[in-house]
Motif scaffolding. Structure first.
Motif, short mmCIF file in Angstrom:
data_model
loop_
_atom_site.label_atom_id
_atom_site.label_comp_id
_atom_site.label_asym_id
_atom_site.label_seq_id
_atom_site.Cartn_x
_atom_site.Cartn_y
_atom_site.Cartn_z
N TRP A 172 0.85 -1.18 0.00
CA TRP A 172 0.00 0.00 0.00
C TRP A 172 0.89 1.24 0.00
O TRP A 172 1.99 1.22 0.56
N ASN A 173 0.41 2.32 -0.59
CA ASN A 173 1.07 3.61 -0.49
C ASN A 173 0.44 4.31 0.71
O ASN A 173 -0.71 4.76 0.64
N THR A 174 1.17 4.41 1.79
CA THR A 174 0.58 4.70 3.10
C THR A 174 1.29 5.86 3.79
O THR A 174 2.50 6.02 3.67
N ALA A 175 0.51 6.64 4.53
CA ALA A 175 1.07 7.67 5.41
C ALA A 175 0.83 7.26 6.85
O ALA A 175 -0.32 7.11 7.28
N VAL A 176 1.90 7.06 7.58
CA VAL A 176 1.84 6.68 9.00
C VAL A 176 1.88 7.95 9.84
O VAL A 176 2.65 8.87 9.55
N VAL A 177 1.05 8.00 10.88
CA VAL A 177 1.02 9.17 11.76
C VAL A 177 1.52 8.75 13.14
O VAL A 177 1.01 7.81 13.75
#
Length: 361
Positions: A172-177
């Motif tokens: 997945w192309n993901t943004a982790v916070v």
């Protein structure tokens, strides 16, 4: 090439520049922040640009100012793409750690990195197996563990866009916070995937399945609209409807894919949805050899921030690593919403009925 902003700034006289700024940026004065001398020295030492600007809200009687500083980092890769993956990633970690340290010294509280910041943007190569070790778990992958320490050390919320490998082995192309305590608090997966030219991201992973999450952090309500999602107005809309005050748009994009409207889409989204938008694009040239054929991709940086009233900062350089620091007052979101009334006049019920008819004739 220098940034368009600097080209214009260096060619206009004082009065001309005021008029240009008023029309193009939305204010005669770009409200530059006075950064520390140590910040300037570290930027020279680390060979990265640093710039700071502020957005001002009106003083209110019943609400205190809600002021914080954001940081955006644009950067190039460090090692050639044929070097071992662990070495490529570690070299980027080393570079980014220094820039985050400078951001922390300027009291940045929320920081966002560019799309898939830990690696070259190999998605243009058509290859997959060769690059698979860049994919990592969202919660305990090497980049999350690396940034968690820095987030805790500096009490900073950090957004880390990565190539995610989930428990089932899917990408997945993901943004982790990551929150200010260094804890993973959630993620967003890229909703819209390009299939343009040599970029066919659907060959690597599926469109996101997590909707439009908004993360209620200590410093504000934030969301992430990854790269290609900026071309879709309804994607921006949903983050606003879900309560976002700041929407970050980490990207990896080249001139052929929309540099002419890079400065427009996030800006109009900020105006339409009464929130701040933060656009981050990588820089540098990346080379790949595929069956002895060379592919070259050059990214144009130009990261910038827009306020809910449409005022924007100048962009960072087109070809240098950079840190953009922006001081803002989140009270401006409601002030603009109350002034312009877009939410009150939006007629979403009418659009919803029309869309439903189109989807279910």
């Amino acid at each position: 090439m220098d940034s368009l902003d600097n080209i214009i700034k260096n060619r206009l006289n004082k009065d001309q520049l005021k008029q240009f700024n008023k029309i193009y940026y939305g204010t005669e004065d770009n409200c530059e922040l006075e950064l520390k001398e140590s910040t300037k020295a570290e930027s020279v030492k680390g060979n990265f640009e640093v710039a700071g600007y502020s957005f001002i809200a009106k003083k209110e009687e019943l609400r205190k100012p809600n002021v914080l500083r954001l940081g955006l980092i644009q950067h190039s890769i460090v090692l050639p793409t044929d070097k071992p993956i662990s070495e490529q990633r570690q070299a980027i970690f080393k570079k980014i750690e220094k820039i985050i340290e400078v951001a922390a010294s300027e009291d940045v509280r929320i920081l966002c990195l560019q799309e898939t910041w830990t690696m070259p943007f190999f998605l243009c190569t058509g290859e997959k197996e060769k690059w698979e070790e860049f994919a990592e778990p969202a919660i305990n992958g090497p980049s999350t563990l690396f940034l968690s320490k820095l987030a805790k050390q500096y009490e900073m919320v950090i957004i880390s866009p990565i190539l995610e490998r989930d428990e089932d082995g899917k990408w997945w192309n993901t943004a982790v916070v990551i929150d200010e305590k260094g804890d993973y608090i959630g993620k967003h997966r890229k909703n819209h995937l390009p299939s343009v030219g040599s970029y066919s991201e659907t060959s690597y992973y599926a469109p996101g399945n997590l909707g439009h999450p908004v993360f209620d952090t200590k410093y504000g309500k934030i969301a992430v609209n990854i790269c290609y999602g900026r071309h879709h107005a309804l994607n921006w809309l949903m983050f606003g409807l879900n309560g976002a005050q700041i929407v970050f748009n980490p990207a990896a994009t080249i001139a052929e894919f929309g540099e002419t409207f890079w400065g427009i889409e996030a800006r109009t989204a900020a105006i339409a949805n009464h929130y701040f938008t933060c656009s981050i694009n990588r820089v540098g040239t990346e080379e790949y050899f595929i069956n002895k054929d060379k592919k070259v991709r050059t990214y144009y940086g130009s990261s910038y921030v827009t306020a809910p009233n449409g005022c924007r900062t100048p962009g960072l350089s087109k070809d240098r690593d950079g840190l953009l620091i922006v001081e803002l007052d989140l009270n401006l979101c409601r002030q603009v919403r109350d002034q312009w009334g877009f939410n009150m006049t939006s007629r979403l019920d009418v659009y919803a009925k029309s869309i439903e008819k189109k989807l279910c004739p």
